[in-house]
Design an enzyme around this catalytic site. Structure first.
Site, PDB file in Angstrom:
ATOM      1  N   CYS A  95       0.922  -1.217   0.060  1.00  5.11           N
ATOM      2  CA  CYS A  95      -0.037   0.056   0.114  1.00  5.11           C
ATOM      3  C   CYS A  95       0.914   1.397   0.152  1.00  5.11           C
ATOM      4  CB  CYS A  95      -1.097   0.062   1.074  1.00  5.11           C
ATOM      5  SG  CYS A  95      -2.421   1.127   0.905  1.00  5.11           S
ATOM      6  N   HIS A 185      -3.723  -5.157   0.566  1.00  8.91           N
ATOM      7  CA  HIS A 185      -3.013  -5.616   1.875  1.00  8.91           C
ATOM      8  C   HIS A 185      -2.978  -7.139   1.998  1.00  8.91           C
ATOM      9  CE1 HIS A 185      -2.563  -1.653   3.849  1.00  8.91           C
ATOM     10  NE2 HIS A 185      -3.503  -1.260   3.038  1.00  8.91           N
ATOM     11  N   GLU A 187      -1.610  -8.789   4.371  1.00  3.65           N
ATOM     12  CA  GLU A 187      -1.335  -8.981   5.701  1.00  3.65           C
ATOM     13  C   GLU A 187      -2.654  -8.879   6.554  1.00  3.65           C
ATOM     14  OE1 GLU A 187      -0.879  -4.446   5.771  1.00  3.65           O
ATOM     15  OE2 GLU A 187      -0.918  -6.312   4.242  1.00  3.65           O
TER      16      GLU A 187
END
Length: 239
Positions: A95, A185, A187
């Site tokens: 990001c 993202h 994660e």
């Protein structure tokens, strides 16, 4: 021994850290087993970035800041990324980190002309993305969690375009042999994404805008997380 560095470029909502953890913790969990030490550097907090020769690899996290604010610590990461690219240290920008990579390598970053992308979104790999080691064992179309207002509006010259969707043209790209950026993202868990969607809904409703389109857009994203384990495997192969 060299370490894999997670460069902390920001924090999640202060009200959620105790419950969910923070950006660097999410990335560390997502990397899984790593064949070298993993260290965190809080660049936003003023900690010094490691010398490239000490890095087995590096991941730059997301941030609530904007790249175009040109904050001193952010410009420092940008310069450091250029050093890593020059000596082929494996790099992954997520990001905000993706956008820093784009600008560090000569691309253009700014606000997306259509506004913010938030939620669990569909991602499509380009033919090059389907062959890229970062997306190994990930299907050509998959879903991922995303929340961003700025984008890499123009890729750096010579960058390899790896992924996109109908909203965001540049969801992933590669620079050189070992530097990648992903706008989504990998994660994030479903719970983390739900927290960001709730915040976005609250922000829209506070200014009298319709947030209905955001209410049913969060689902699991089982393949997106493989980006982090694939990156960890790439780092291992270069040790």
């Amino acid at each position: 021994m060299k370490s894999l560095y997670i460069i902390k470029a920001g924090s999640t909502f202060a009200t959620e850290v105790a419950r969910l953890g923070d950006f660097e913790e999410w990335v560390r969990r997502g990397l899984g087993d790593v064949a070298c030490p993993v260290a965190v550097v809080n660049a936003e907090g003023g900690e010094a970035l490691p010398a490239p020769e000490l890095c087995a690899g590096a991941v730059v996290t997301g941030s609530h800041a904007m790249v175009t604010d040109n904050l001193p610590w952010s410009l420092g990461i940008e310069r450091w990324i250029r050093e890593l690219i020059a000596v082929r240290v494996p790099f992954l920008g997520i990001c905000y980190g993706h956008q820093l990579l784009g600008r560090a390598a000569g691309g253009e970053v700014g606000y997306h002309p259509r506004g913010r992308e938030v939620g669990t979104v569909s991602i499509e790999l380009t033919p090059e993305g389907q062959r890229d080691s970062l997306f190994e064992a990930i299907p050509a179309r998959f879903v991922a969690h995303a929340t961003h207002a700025q984008s890499v509006l123009r890729l750096p010259e010579g960058a390899v375009h790896l992924a996109f969707n109908g909203f965001e043209s540049h969801h992933a790209f590669q620079v050189g042999e070992s530097a990648w950026g992903v706008q989504f993202h990998p994660e994030y868990t479903r719970e983390i994404m739900q927290t960001y969607v709730r915040d976005e809904i609250a922000g829209l409703e506070a200014v009298g805008e319709d947030a209905g389109a955001l209410r049913e857009v969060v689902s699991d994203a089982p393949f997106a997380g493989r980006v982090l384990t694939n990156f960890a495997s790439f780092v291992f192969r270069t040790l």
